[in-house]
Design a protein around this motif. Structure first.
Motif, PDB file in Angstrom:
ATOM      1  N   MET A 166      37.039 -15.849  27.685  1.00 32.31           N
ATOM      2  CA  MET A 166      37.548 -17.215  27.788  1.00 32.31           C
ATOM      3  C   MET A 166      38.833 -17.259  28.614  1.00 32.31           C
ATOM      4  O   MET A 166      38.988 -18.118  29.485  1.00 32.31           O
ATOM      5  CB  MET A 166      37.806 -17.787  26.393  1.00 32.31           C
ATOM      6  CG  MET A 166      38.142 -19.233  26.405  1.00 32.31           C
ATOM      7  SD  MET A 166      36.695 -20.154  26.842  1.00 32.31           S
ATOM      8  CE  MET A 166      36.608 -21.198  25.437  1.00 32.31           C
ATOM      9  N   VAL A 167      39.749 -16.332  28.364  1.00 31.24           N
ATOM     10  CA  VAL A 167      40.994 -16.285  29.131  1.00 31.24           C
ATOM     11  C   VAL A 167      40.700 -15.941  30.592  1.00 31.24           C
ATOM     12  O   VAL A 167      41.292 -16.514  31.507  1.00 31.24           O
ATOM     13  CB  VAL A 167      41.988 -15.284  28.496  1.00 31.24           C
ATOM     14  CG1 VAL A 167      43.162 -15.011  29.409  1.00 31.24           C
ATOM     15  CG2 VAL A 167      42.460 -15.805  27.152  1.00 31.24           C
ATOM     16  N   GLY A 168      39.781 -15.025  30.820  1.00 29.08           N
ATOM     17  CA  GLY A 168      39.399 -14.658  32.189  1.00 29.08           C
ATOM     18  C   GLY A 168      38.833 -15.838  32.956  1.00 29.08           C
ATOM     19  O   GLY A 168      39.170 -16.053  34.128  1.00 29.08           O
ATOM     20  N   GLU A 169      37.969 -16.616  32.309  1.00 32.70           N
ATOM     21  CA  GLU A 169      37.410 -17.794  32.969  1.00 32.70           C
ATOM     22  C   GLU A 169      38.491 -18.831  33.250  1.00 32.70           C
ATOM     23  O   GLU A 169      38.486 -19.472  34.302  1.00 32.70           O
ATOM     24  CB  GLU A 169      36.310 -18.408  32.105  1.00 32.70           C
ATOM     25  CG  GLU A 169      35.034 -17.616  32.119  1.00 32.70           C
ATOM     26  CD  GLU A 169      33.948 -18.253  31.267  1.00 32.70           C
ATOM     27  OE1 GLU A 169      34.114 -19.419  30.846  1.00 32.70           O
ATOM     28  OE2 GLU A 169      32.937 -17.587  31.033  1.00 32.70           O
ATOM     29  N   PHE A 170      39.424 -18.999  32.332  1.00 31.35           N
ATOM     30  CA  PHE A 170      40.510 -19.954  32.532  1.00 31.35           C
ATOM     31  C   PHE A 170      41.384 -19.551  33.708  1.00 31.35           C
ATOM     32  O   PHE A 170      41.737 -20.382  34.555  1.00 31.35           O
ATOM     33  CB  PHE A 170      41.353 -20.075  31.254  1.00 31.35           C
ATOM     34  CG  PHE A 170      42.505 -21.009  31.387  1.00 31.35           C
ATOM     35  CD1 PHE A 170      42.316 -22.379  31.378  1.00 31.35           C
ATOM     36  CD2 PHE A 170      43.788 -20.518  31.541  1.00 31.35           C
ATOM     37  CE1 PHE A 170      43.382 -23.242  31.527  1.00 31.35           C
ATOM     38  CE2 PHE A 170      44.864 -21.374  31.681  1.00 31.35           C
ATOM     39  CZ  PHE A 170      44.656 -22.751  31.674  1.00 31.35           C
ATOM     40  N   VAL A 171      41.724 -18.285  33.799  1.00 32.47           N
ATOM     41  CA  VAL A 171      42.563 -17.793  34.899  1.00 32.47           C
ATOM     42  C   VAL A 171      41.825 -17.921  36.227  1.00 32.47           C
ATOM     43  O   VAL A 171      42.402 -18.362  37.233  1.00 32.47           O
ATOM     44  CB  VAL A 171      43.000 -16.334  34.628  1.00 32.47           C
ATOM     45  CG1 VAL A 171      43.630 -15.704  35.856  1.00 32.47           C
ATOM     46  CG2 VAL A 171      43.954 -16.276  33.452  1.00 32.47           C
ATOM     47  N   LEU A 172      40.547 -17.574  36.249  1.00 24.74           N
ATOM     48  CA  LEU A 172      39.760 -17.685  37.475  1.00 24.74           C
ATOM     49  C   LEU A 172      39.660 -19.138  37.921  1.00 24.74           C
ATOM     50  O   LEU A 172      39.794 -19.443  39.110  1.00 24.74           O
ATOM     51  CB  LEU A 172      38.366 -17.096  37.273  1.00 24.74           C
ATOM     52  CG  LEU A 172      37.448 -17.128  38.486  1.00 24.74           C
ATOM     53  CD1 LEU A 172      38.029 -16.270  39.601  1.00 24.74           C
ATOM     54  CD2 LEU A 172      36.064 -16.648  38.111  1.00 24.74           C
ATOM     55  N   GLU A 173      39.436 -20.046  36.991  1.00 21.76           N
ATOM     56  CA  GLU A 173      39.369 -21.469  37.317  1.00 21.76           C
ATOM     57  C   GLU A 173      40.706 -21.952  37.886  1.00 21.76           C
ATOM     58  O   GLU A 173      40.742 -22.701  38.863  1.00 21.76           O
ATOM     59  CB  GLU A 173      39.010 -22.271  36.067  1.00 21.76           C
ATOM     60  CG  GLU A 173      38.810 -23.737  36.312  1.00 21.76           C
ATOM     61  CD  GLU A 173      37.470 -24.082  36.917  1.00 21.76           C
ATOM     62  OE1 GLU A 173      37.366 -25.167  37.490  1.00 21.76           O
ATOM     63  OE2 GLU A 173      36.541 -23.261  36.820  1.00 21.76           O
ATOM     64  N   ALA A 174      41.807 -21.520  37.297  1.00 20.75           N
ATOM     65  CA  ALA A 174      43.130 -21.912  37.789  1.00 20.75           C
ATOM     66  C   ALA A 174      43.376 -21.370  39.198  1.00 20.75           C
ATOM     67  O   ALA A 174      43.925 -22.079  40.052  1.00 20.75           O
ATOM     68  CB  ALA A 174      44.213 -21.417  36.833  1.00 20.75           C
ATOM     69  N   VAL A 175      42.964 -20.148  39.461  1.00 20.73           N
ATOM     70  CA  VAL A 175      43.136 -19.559  40.791  1.00 20.73           C
ATOM     71  C   VAL A 175      42.293 -20.311  41.820  1.00 20.73           C
ATOM     72  O   VAL A 175      42.756 -20.609  42.932  1.00 20.73           O
ATOM     73  CB  VAL A 175      42.779 -18.054  40.770  1.00 20.73           C
ATOM     74  CG1 VAL A 175      42.651 -17.490  42.175  1.00 20.73           C
ATOM     75  CG2 VAL A 175      43.822 -17.278  39.983  1.00 20.73           C
ATOM     76  N   LEU A 176      41.055 -20.671  41.473  1.00 22.80           N
ATOM     77  CA  LEU A 176      40.196 -21.391  42.399  1.00 22.80           C
ATOM     78  C   LEU A 176      40.730 -22.792  42.694  1.00 22.80           C
ATOM     79  O   LEU A 176      40.691 -23.255  43.836  1.00 22.80           O
ATOM     80  CB  LEU A 176      38.769 -21.462  41.853  1.00 22.80           C
ATOM     81  CG  LEU A 176      37.992 -20.155  41.909  1.00 22.80           C
ATOM     82  CD1 LEU A 176      36.644 -20.309  41.216  1.00 22.80           C
ATOM     83  CD2 LEU A 176      37.792 -19.694  43.336  1.00 22.80           C
ATOM     84  N   VAL A 177      41.250 -23.481  41.679  1.00 21.92           N
ATOM     85  CA  VAL A 177      41.834 -24.809  41.903  1.00 21.92           C
ATOM     86  C   VAL A 177      43.079 -24.691  42.772  1.00 21.92           C
ATOM     87  O   VAL A 177      43.287 -25.503  43.685  1.00 21.92           O
ATOM     88  CB  VAL A 177      42.139 -25.503  40.555  1.00 21.92           C
ATOM     89  CG1 VAL A 177      43.003 -26.726  40.755  1.00 21.92           C
ATOM     90  CG2 VAL A 177      40.850 -25.880  39.851  1.00 21.92           C
ATOM     91  N   LEU A 178      43.906 -23.691  42.542  1.00 22.60           N
ATOM     92  CA  LEU A 178      45.089 -23.471  43.368  1.00 22.60           C
ATOM     93  C   LEU A 178      44.704 -23.177  44.813  1.00 22.60           C
ATOM     94  O   LEU A 178      45.293 -23.728  45.752  1.00 22.60           O
ATOM     95  CB  LEU A 178      45.931 -22.328  42.796  1.00 22.60           C
ATOM     96  CG  LEU A 178      47.198 -21.987  43.574  1.00 22.60           C
ATOM     97  CD1 LEU A 178      48.195 -23.142  43.486  1.00 22.60           C
ATOM     98  CD2 LEU A 178      47.811 -20.714  43.044  1.00 22.60           C
ATOM     99  N   LEU A 179      43.696 -22.347  45.011  1.00 19.90           N
ATOM    100  CA  LEU A 179      43.223 -22.029  46.350  1.00 19.90           C
ATOM    101  C   LEU A 179      42.681 -23.279  47.041  1.00 19.90           C
ATOM    102  O   LEU A 179      42.950 -23.509  48.228  1.00 19.90           O
ATOM    103  CB  LEU A 179      42.149 -20.937  46.287  1.00 19.90           C
ATOM    104  CG  LEU A 179      41.572 -20.461  47.606  1.00 19.90           C
ATOM    105  CD1 LEU A 179      42.649 -19.759  48.426  1.00 19.90           C
ATOM    106  CD2 LEU A 179      40.409 -19.525  47.349  1.00 19.90           C
ATOM    107  N   ALA A 180      41.953 -24.112  46.319  1.00 17.59           N
ATOM    108  CA  ALA A 180      41.420 -25.346  46.891  1.00 17.59           C
ATOM    109  C   ALA A 180      42.548 -26.301  47.264  1.00 17.59           C
ATOM    110  O   ALA A 180      42.500 -26.950  48.316  1.00 17.59           O
ATOM    111  CB  ALA A 180      40.458 -26.015  45.915  1.00 17.59           C
ATOM    112  N   CYS A 181      43.583 -26.388  46.416  1.00 21.33           N
ATOM    113  CA  CYS A 181      44.724 -27.258  46.722  1.00 21.33           C
ATOM    114  C   CYS A 181      45.468 -26.770  47.962  1.00 21.33           C
ATOM    115  O   CYS A 181      45.867 -27.572  48.809  1.00 21.33           O
ATOM    116  CB  CYS A 181      45.671 -27.332  45.533  1.00 21.33           C
ATOM    117  SG  CYS A 181      45.057 -28.343  44.190  1.00 21.33           S
TER     118      CYS A 181
END
Length: 110
Positions: free
Chosen positions: A17-32
């Motif tokens: 769960m923490v891994g998915e949360f961190v990956l999602e945050a990194v992908l949103v940051l990269l998209a921004c």
């Protein structure tokens, strides 16, 4: 034995769960960041020369349309030269647009 297995299962679940949360945050940051760079590029281009910006955008659209046609209806044999480059450019643009559609919608920076 049941308690250890349950504790291990809960631990695995939390790590996932923490891994998915961190990956999602990194992908949103990269998209921004990617969206911000595209907006900055458009702004700088427009401030330099609006007519060249429109002409360059038109040429890019023609190039991507040629690539879309090559992806959709490939010629017999292998693609060569400009056709292969246009097809690769269209594919890269489509994947980038899909990435931004999926992840930049959650970007609250704009």
């Amino acid at each position: 034995m049941g308690v250890r297995r349950a504790a291990k299962g809960v631990g695995d679940f939390l790590v996932e769960m923490v891994g998915e949360f961190v990956l999602e945050a990194v992908l949103v940051l990269l998209a921004c960041v990617l969206l911000g760079c595209l907006v900055l590029l458009a702004h700088l281009s427009w401030s330099f020369s609006p007519s060249l910006t429109v002409a360059g955008t038109g040429l890019l659209c023609l190039f991507l349309a040629h690539g879309a046609r090559q992806v959709r209806t490939p010629a017999k044999g292998r693609r060569r030269g400009l056709a292969a480059l246009a097809a690769a450019g269209f594919t890269l643009t489509a994947v980038t647009a899909l990435f931004l559609l999926l992840y930049a919608t959650g970007c609250d920076c704009l």
